[in-house]
Design a protein around this motif. Sequence first.
Motif, PDB file in Angstrom:
ATOM      1  N   SER A  52       0.847  -1.198   0.000  1.00 37.64           N
ATOM      2  CA  SER A  52       0.000   0.000   0.000  1.00 37.64           C
ATOM      3  C   SER A  52       0.881   1.245   0.000  1.00 37.64           C
ATOM      4  N   ARG A  53       0.243   2.374   0.033  1.00 38.98           N
ATOM      5  CA  ARG A  53       0.930   3.672   0.111  1.00 38.98           C
ATOM      6  C   ARG A  53       0.282   4.492   1.212  1.00 38.98           C
ATOM      7  N   VAL A  54       1.092   5.374   1.806  1.00 36.62           N
ATOM      8  CA  VAL A  54       0.583   6.296   2.808  1.00 36.62           C
ATOM      9  C   VAL A  54       1.081   7.692   2.446  1.00 36.62           C
ATOM     10  N   SER A  55       0.335   8.700   2.855  1.00 36.40           N
ATOM     11  CA  SER A  55       0.690  10.075   2.471  1.00 36.40           C
ATOM     12  C   SER A  55       1.969  10.569   3.154  1.00 36.40           C
ATOM     13  N   SER A  56       2.356   9.956   4.269  1.00 34.26           N
ATOM     14  CA  SER A  56       3.530  10.422   5.008  1.00 34.26           C
ATOM     15  C   SER A  56       4.847   9.818   4.522  1.00 34.26           C
ATOM     16  N   PHE A  57       4.803   9.000   3.446  1.00 30.83           N
ATOM     17  CA  PHE A  57       6.026   8.369   2.950  1.00 30.83           C
ATOM     18  C   PHE A  57       5.984   8.279   1.437  1.00 30.83           C
ATOM     19  N   ASP A  58       7.076   8.659   0.787  1.00 31.92           N
ATOM     20  CA  ASP A  58       7.176   8.572  -0.664  1.00 31.92           C
ATOM     21  C   ASP A  58       7.730   7.201  -1.029  1.00 31.92           C
ATOM     22  N   GLY A  59       6.840   6.259  -1.234  1.00 33.83           N
ATOM     23  CA  GLY A  59       7.224   4.895  -1.568  1.00 33.83           C
ATOM     24  C   GLY A  59       6.119   3.935  -1.189  1.00 33.83           C
ATOM     25  N   ALA A  60       6.454   2.649  -1.213  1.00 35.76           N
ATOM     26  CA  ALA A  60       5.479   1.598  -0.921  1.00 35.76           C
ATOM     27  C   ALA A  60       5.668   1.070   0.494  1.00 35.76           C
ATOM     28  N   VAL A  61       4.576   0.633   1.077  1.00 37.13           N
ATOM     29  CA  VAL A  61       4.616   0.002   2.391  1.00 37.13           C
ATOM     30  C   VAL A  61       4.195  -1.453   2.192  1.00 37.13           C
ATOM     31  N   TRP A  62       5.129  -2.363   2.462  1.00 37.03           N
ATOM     32  CA  TRP A  62       4.857  -3.788   2.348  1.00 37.03           C
ATOM     33  C   TRP A  62       4.460  -4.300   3.722  1.00 37.03           C
ATOM     34  N   THR A  63       3.427  -5.135   3.764  1.00 40.33           N
ATOM     35  CA  THR A  63       2.853  -5.571   5.032  1.00 40.33           C
ATOM     36  C   THR A  63       2.754  -7.096   5.104  1.00 40.33           C
ATOM     37  N   LYS A  72       1.885 -13.529  14.227  1.00 42.76           N
ATOM     38  CA  LYS A  72       1.349 -13.610  15.585  1.00 42.76           C
ATOM     39  C   LYS A  72       2.476 -13.457  16.590  1.00 42.76           C
ATOM     40  N   ALA A  73       2.187 -12.737  17.659  1.00 45.85           N
ATOM     41  CA  ALA A  73       3.099 -12.586  18.789  1.00 45.85           C
ATOM     42  C   ALA A  73       2.303 -12.955  20.034  1.00 45.85           C
ATOM     43  N   VAL A  74       2.656 -14.072  20.642  1.00 40.92           N
ATOM     44  CA  VAL A  74       1.933 -14.586  21.807  1.00 40.92           C
ATOM     45  C   VAL A  74       0.422 -14.614  21.519  1.00 40.92           C
ATOM     46  N   ASN A  75       0.061 -15.170  20.395  1.00 44.37           N
ATOM     47  CA  ASN A  75      -1.330 -15.337  19.945  1.00 44.37           C
ATOM     48  C   ASN A  75      -2.061 -14.043  19.656  1.00 44.37           C
ATOM     49  N   GLU A  76      -1.362 -12.925  19.646  1.00 47.63           N
ATOM     50  CA  GLU A  76      -1.951 -11.656  19.235  1.00 47.63           C
ATOM     51  C   GLU A  76      -1.657 -11.453  17.757  1.00 47.63           C
ATOM     52  N   ARG A  77      -2.655 -11.064  17.013  1.00 48.12           N
ATOM     53  CA  ARG A  77      -2.477 -10.812  15.586  1.00 48.12           C
ATOM     54  C   ARG A  77      -1.783  -9.464  15.394  1.00 48.12           C
ATOM     55  N   ARG A  78      -0.644  -9.488  14.671  1.00 47.39           N
ATOM     56  CA  ARG A  78       0.159  -8.292  14.486  1.00 47.39           C
ATOM     57  C   ARG A  78       0.489  -8.109  13.012  1.00 47.39           C
ATOM     58  N   MET A  79       1.030  -6.939  12.679  1.00 43.60           N
ATOM     59  CA  MET A  79       1.439  -6.609  11.315  1.00 43.60           C
ATOM     60  C   MET A  79       2.868  -6.076  11.342  1.00 43.60           C
ATOM     61  N   LEU A  80       3.646  -6.474  10.338  1.00 41.43           N
ATOM     62  CA  LEU A  80       4.968  -5.916  10.097  1.00 41.43           C
ATOM     63  C   LEU A  80       4.857  -5.040   8.863  1.00 41.43           C
ATOM     64  N   TYR A  81       5.297  -3.784   8.990  1.00 39.41           N
ATOM     65  CA  TYR A  81       5.268  -2.828   7.879  1.00 39.41           C
ATOM     66  C   TYR A  81       6.703  -2.474   7.517  1.00 39.41           C
ATOM     67  N   ILE A  82       7.071  -2.679   6.252  1.00 36.00           N
ATOM     68  CA  ILE A  82       8.394  -2.293   5.775  1.00 36.00           C
ATOM     69  C   ILE A  82       8.211  -1.242   4.688  1.00 36.00           C
ATOM     70  N   TYR A  83       8.878  -0.107   4.872  1.00 40.34           N
ATOM     71  CA  TYR A  83       8.754   1.045   3.970  1.00 40.34           C
ATOM     72  C   TYR A  83       9.895   1.017   2.956  1.00 40.34           C
ATOM     73  N   ILE A  84       9.542   0.936   1.680  1.00 41.24           N
ATOM     74  CA  ILE A  84      10.523   0.852   0.598  1.00 41.24           C
ATOM     75  C   ILE A  84      10.384   2.085  -0.287  1.00 41.24           C
ATOM     76  N   ASP A  85      11.476   2.846  -0.415  1.00 42.02           N
ATOM     77  CA  ASP A  85      11.414   4.099  -1.182  1.00 42.02           C
ATOM     78  C   ASP A  85      11.368   3.819  -2.696  1.00 42.02           C
ATOM     79  N   PRO A  86      11.174   4.870  -3.508  1.00 41.41           N
ATOM     80  CA  PRO A  86      11.055   4.674  -4.965  1.00 41.41           C
ATOM     81  C   PRO A  86      12.288   4.062  -5.627  1.00 41.41           C
TER      82      PRO A  86
END
Length: 170
Positions: A121-132, A136-150
């Motif tokens: 996806s993309r967000v307005s606060s970053f010029d590039g793509a956000v890969w997600t 799970k961390a201790v049975n909690e559903r979590r997300m990892l976001y990595i920001y990759i520039d152009p």
Amino acid sequence: MTTQRGFRTFATLAVFVAAGLGLAGCVSEPARIRPGTSAAETLQLLGTPTGRYPLNGGGERLQYSRMPAGFEVTDIDVDASGKVVSVTQVLSEARFGQDIKVNQWRQDDVMAFYGRPYEISRVSSFDGAVWTWRYKAVNERRMLYIYIDPTGVVRRYHTGDDLELDRIRD
């Protein structure tokens, strides 16, 4: 009497099917592969990996991802002689800080380590793509976001709660 016999036959069949599915699940679990196993045996047990990436020294990474619906990505590294040297579930908060190389990794490095993301996806606060990725961390559903520039360079990452289930419920 016929109904009772039919029920017993059905119940017996159901037990065998469930047992068979359980065994199939054990065989196809990447974390059960042990170092020293041959690449050929690994492929026979687990099937086609979701990704294959060359490693330094002539080895290869066999990647088994449960994305987009699952929470795990397992990297199985094989050396040049064709033997498994490591089996790692890489979507772990304890590993992100040591594994993700901000300002060094490129898009190809991210793919070779984590595989295809759950979402790009993309967000307005970053010029590039956000890969997600979901994990799970201790049975909690979590997300990892990595920001990759152009230019394809990883500039930052962070984790957060997976709110997708909450959105579906509302």
